[in-house]
Design a protein around this motif. Structure first.
Motif, PDB file in Angstrom:
ATOM      1  N   LEU A 135       0.817  -1.209   0.000  1.00 14.16           N
ATOM      2  CA  LEU A 135       0.000   0.000   0.000  1.00 14.16           C
ATOM      3  C   LEU A 135       0.857   1.268   0.000  1.00 14.16           C
ATOM      4  CD1 LEU A 135      -2.980   0.698  -0.044  1.00 14.16           C
ATOM      5  CD2 LEU A 135      -2.969   0.719   2.457  1.00 14.16           C
ATOM      6  N   ASP A 136       2.035   1.203   0.597  1.00 13.64           N
ATOM      7  CA  ASP A 136       2.911   2.375   0.620  1.00 13.64           C
ATOM      8  C   ASP A 136       3.355   2.744  -0.790  1.00 13.64           C
ATOM      9  OD1 ASP A 136       4.474   4.246   2.441  1.00 13.64           O
ATOM     10  OD2 ASP A 136       6.097   3.408   1.228  1.00 13.64           O
ATOM     11  N   ARG A 137       3.651   1.754  -1.615  1.00 18.08           N
ATOM     12  CA  ARG A 137       4.045   2.037  -2.997  1.00 18.08           C
ATOM     13  C   ARG A 137       2.879   2.600  -3.797  1.00 18.08           C
ATOM     14  NH1 ARG A 137       7.889  -3.144  -4.723  1.00 18.08           N
ATOM     15  NH2 ARG A 137       9.279  -3.068  -2.913  1.00 18.08           N
ATOM     16  N   GLN A 138       1.674   2.148  -3.481  1.00 22.88           N
ATOM     17  CA  GLN A 138       0.502   2.710  -4.158  1.00 22.88           C
ATOM     18  C   GLN A 138       0.342   4.188  -3.821  1.00 22.88           C
ATOM     19  OE1 GLN A 138      -1.202   1.366  -6.427  1.00 22.88           O
ATOM     20  NE2 GLN A 138      -1.040  -0.846  -6.235  1.00 22.88           N
ATOM     21  N   VAL A 139       0.585   4.539  -2.562  1.00 24.85           N
ATOM     22  CA  VAL A 139       0.494   5.942  -2.161  1.00 24.85           C
ATOM     23  C   VAL A 139       1.522   6.769  -2.921  1.00 24.85           C
ATOM     24  CG1 VAL A 139       0.813   7.557  -0.250  1.00 24.85           C
ATOM     25  CG2 VAL A 139      -0.449   5.438   0.118  1.00 24.85           C
ATOM     26  N   GLU A 140       2.753   6.270  -3.027  1.00 27.14           N
ATOM     27  CA  GLU A 140       3.802   6.998  -3.730  1.00 27.14           C
ATOM     28  C   GLU A 140       3.479   7.142  -5.215  1.00 27.14           C
ATOM     29  OE1 GLU A 140       6.260   8.635  -2.420  1.00 27.14           O
ATOM     30  OE2 GLU A 140       5.626   8.008  -0.417  1.00 27.14           O
ATOM     31  N   THR A 141       2.861   6.107  -5.795  1.00 32.27           N
ATOM     32  CA  THR A 141       2.460   6.181  -7.205  1.00 32.27           C
ATOM     33  C   THR A 141       1.418   7.268  -7.420  1.00 32.27           C
ATOM     34  OG1 THR A 141       2.928   3.823  -7.543  1.00 32.27           O
ATOM     35  CG2 THR A 141       1.448   4.883  -9.120  1.00 32.27           C
ATOM     36  N   ILE A 142       0.428   7.313  -6.542  1.00 34.47           N
ATOM     37  CA  ILE A 142      -0.619   8.332  -6.633  1.00 34.47           C
ATOM     38  C   ILE A 142      -0.032   9.724  -6.451  1.00 34.47           C
ATOM     39  CG2 ILE A 142      -2.532   9.295  -5.295  1.00 34.47           C
ATOM     40  CD1 ILE A 142      -3.651   7.251  -6.992  1.00 34.47           C
ATOM     41  N   ARG A 143       0.841   9.873  -5.481  1.00 37.20           N
ATOM     42  CA  ARG A 143       1.432  11.185  -5.194  1.00 37.20           C
ATOM     43  C   ARG A 143       2.288  11.671  -6.364  1.00 37.20           C
ATOM     44  NH1 ARG A 143       5.938  13.304  -2.573  1.00 37.20           N
ATOM     45  NH2 ARG A 143       6.841  11.228  -2.349  1.00 37.20           N
ATOM     46  N   ALA A 144       3.073  10.769  -6.960  1.00 38.11           N
ATOM     47  CA  ALA A 144       3.931  11.138  -8.086  1.00 38.11           C
ATOM     48  C   ALA A 144       3.118  11.562  -9.296  1.00 38.11           C
ATOM     49  CB  ALA A 144       4.849   9.974  -8.444  1.00 38.11           C
ATOM     50  N   ALA A 145       1.908  10.988  -9.440  1.00 40.15           N
ATOM     51  CA  ALA A 145       1.048  11.328 -10.570  1.00 40.15           C
ATOM     52  C   ALA A 145       0.204  12.571 -10.316  1.00 40.15           C
ATOM     53  CB  ALA A 145       0.135  10.152 -10.906  1.00 40.15           C
ATOM     54  N   GLY A 146       0.314  13.148  -9.110  1.00 41.90           N
ATOM     55  CA  GLY A 146      -0.476  14.332  -8.781  1.00 41.90           C
ATOM     56  C   GLY A 146      -1.957  14.042  -8.651  1.00 41.90           C
ATOM     57  N   GLN A 147      -2.301  12.806  -8.312  1.00 46.03           N
ATOM     58  CA  GLN A 147      -3.689  12.384  -8.179  1.00 46.03           C
ATOM     59  C   GLN A 147      -4.021  12.147  -6.709  1.00 46.03           C
ATOM     60  OE1 GLN A 147      -5.821  12.213 -10.870  1.00 46.03           O
ATOM     61  NE2 GLN A 147      -4.117  12.993 -12.105  1.00 46.03           N
ATOM     62  N   ALA A 148      -5.198  11.607  -6.452  1.00 42.90           N
ATOM     63  CA  ALA A 148      -5.631  11.301  -5.087  1.00 42.90           C
ATOM     64  C   ALA A 148      -6.527  10.072  -5.116  1.00 42.90           C
ATOM     65  CB  ALA A 148      -6.376  12.483  -4.473  1.00 42.90           C
ATOM     66  N   PHE A 149      -6.555   9.356  -4.006  1.00 45.47           N
ATOM     67  CA  PHE A 149      -7.489   8.238  -3.879  1.00 45.47           C
ATOM     68  C   PHE A 149      -8.909   8.785  -3.800  1.00 45.47           C
ATOM     69  CE2 PHE A 149      -3.597   6.359  -2.066  1.00 45.47           C
ATOM     70  CZ  PHE A 149      -3.545   5.165  -2.773  1.00 45.47           C
ATOM     71  N   THR A 150      -9.858   8.055  -4.366  1.00 47.06           N
ATOM     72  CA  THR A 150     -11.256   8.440  -4.202  1.00 47.06           C
ATOM     73  C   THR A 150     -11.723   8.021  -2.809  1.00 47.06           C
ATOM     74  OG1 THR A 150     -12.181   6.345  -5.009  1.00 47.06           O
ATOM     75  CG2 THR A 150     -11.629   8.027  -6.662  1.00 47.06           C
ATOM     76  N   GLU A 151     -12.805   8.613  -2.363  1.00 46.00           N
ATOM     77  CA  GLU A 151     -13.324   8.255  -1.035  1.00 46.00           C
ATOM     78  C   GLU A 151     -13.732   6.797  -0.986  1.00 46.00           C
ATOM     79  OE1 GLU A 151     -16.709   9.673   2.181  1.00 46.00           O
ATOM     80  OE2 GLU A 151     -15.589  11.103   0.975  1.00 46.00           O
ATOM     81  N   ASN A 152     -14.347   6.308  -2.055  1.00 43.56           N
ATOM     82  CA  ASN A 152     -14.768   4.907  -2.069  1.00 43.56           C
ATOM     83  C   ASN A 152     -13.572   3.965  -1.985  1.00 43.56           C
ATOM     84  OD1 ASN A 152     -17.368   5.789  -2.261  1.00 43.56           O
ATOM     85  ND2 ASN A 152     -17.692   5.161  -4.376  1.00 43.56           N
TER      86      ASN A 152
END
Length: 418
Positions: A96-113
């Motif tokens: 999950l930590d790598r997923q967070v870094e991937t999202i952050r590098a892409a300038g995106q965010a997780f959806t609430e769902n």
């Protein structure tokens, strides 16, 4: 050597390393091929194999639990290289930590769902550990693995998650507190156990705090170094007050104000029904969530799982008490558009009595016939019709005749969802 695990002494490893996956202070993890099966292998360099085997013992205690990484029986000990190797199922997805870094590098965010789905699966695993009287003590995104590769930017549905790395977990006879040495990762340690001089026992609420830090990281993409005691809108303004209020209570400075893992799970299920699918159902055997009754029936038929809960899955009196604040009670209170999930309302009623300095007993005051929505009615006919349609409770006296306030679960549904 311990008789609790199948320890095999070898001169040469029985597996071939395919690639390095990750590692830290408690060992290195590799993708390996063993007996023509791809597995994850954790290697620990040690002069004391009995001590190092504690992770194997802990994972054996919760083996087969929902959303918990599956550990294999055999453990290899190479006395020449002083290496202990044990094996788990290999999961193709990232942690999950790598997923967070991937999202952050892409300038995106997780959806609430997505955050709700991730949180629910972790809550299921943590609640199971606590029910088995096991404290994880190192909950963090790196210890949550995804079964399959996942692109959170283009794929809304979250794959199955598995909690792993029980290297510093503690098994206690009476759940609640446990004195330990090293107790977590910097930033994910609860306030009462952080710092070199901290002598407060580790507890299940310390696990819940670390879990709240995981949700904080999903919402903010930041490390939770200063997350303790944050109010909902101090965490983020991009998500609903319901979700943020739950996370805020999990990050409470006082651990008595934090919910248990079971209560977090129930609140996240309420959010699933509110935001994702009002007909969502849970398999009581594996605790996977299905968005409709038909999908659950197909799953039950395919897996031979029972609609009835297993004997060992019943609630035990092993959890610390939780005194939710008024802000949290208001934030997670259900609306009339959620007919299948109702908060019983006893927490709110008890708060009102505490504010008035009154003790809630069978002989105590009875301010309203419906303790959930606090409504009064002109006739018994309309009153009982309301109880039936809304799945609410009668007065506090009615509830107390059946269950004491100490044992009363104020956040569980009255009906079983089947």
């Amino acid at each position: 050597m311990s008789k609790e695990v199948n320890l095999i002494a070898v001169q040469e490893s029985s597996y071939r390393i395919l690639k390095w996956v990750g590692g830290g202070g408690f060992g290195q993890v590799f993708k390996v091929l063993r007996n023509n099966v791809v597995l994850a292998c954790k290697q620990i360099q040690t002069n004391d194999p009995d001590f190092a085997l504690q992770e194997q013992r802990h994972m054996t205690l919760v083996r087969g639990g929902p959303h918990i990484a599956a550990v294999h029986d055999e453990v290899e000990w190479n006395s020449t290289t002083k290496t202990l190797s044990f094996f788990m199922d290999y999961y193709k997805g990232k942690d999950l930590d790598r997923q967070v870094e991937t999202i952050r590098a892409a300038g995106q965010a997780f959806t609430e769902n997505q955050i709700i789905e991730i949180g629910y699966q972790i809550a299921v695993a943590l609640e199971y550990c606590h029910r088995k009287k096991l404290l994880h003590q190192d909950m963090k995104p790196m210890n949550v693995l995804l079964r399959d590769p996942w692109d959170p930017i283009s794929e809304g549905t979250v794959p199955d998650l598995y909690v792993t790395d029980f290297g510093i977990a503690s098994h206690v006879r009476t759940i609640g507190t446990r004195m330990t040495g090293q107790r977590g990762t910097l930033g994910y340690e609860a306030p009462e156990i952080s710092g070199p001089a901290a002598l407060v026992p580790f507890s299940q609420k310390s696990d819940v705090y670390a879990f709240g830090c995981i949700l904080f990281r999903l919402c903010t993409l930041k490390h939770p170094f200063e997350a303790a005691g944050l109010q909902p809108r101090e965490i983020s303004r991009a998500y609903s007050i319901d979700l943020l209020s739950l996370i805020s209570t999990m990050l409470s400075i006082e651990r008595v104000d934090r919910p248990t893992a079971a209560q977090v799970k129930e609140q996240l299920m309420a959010l699933i029904r509110q935001n994702i699918s009002p007909t969502a159902k849970e398999c009581r055997k594996c605790q996977r969530v299905f968005l409709s009754t038909d999908k659950l029936r197909i799953h039950l038929k395919r897996t031979k799982h029972s609609r009835k809960a297993d004997a060992d899955s019943s609630d035990e009196d092993t959890f610390e008490s939780w005194n939710p604040g008024a802000a949290f009670s208001r934030a997670v209170a259900p609306t009339h558009s959620e007919p299948e999930f109702r908060i019983k309302g006893m927490a709110k009623l008890m708060e009102q009595h505490q504010e008035q300095g009154q003790e809630l007993t069978e002989a105590g005051p009875d301010p309203c016939p419906c303790v959930v929505c606090m409504q009064c009615f002109d006739s018994k006919k309309t009153f009982f019709k309301h109880l039936h349609n809304r799945n609410h409770y009668r007065s506090a006296k009615y509830v107390l005749k059946r269950k004491s306030t100490k044992d009363l679960n104020t956040h569980a549904s009255k009906r079983q969802i089947f």
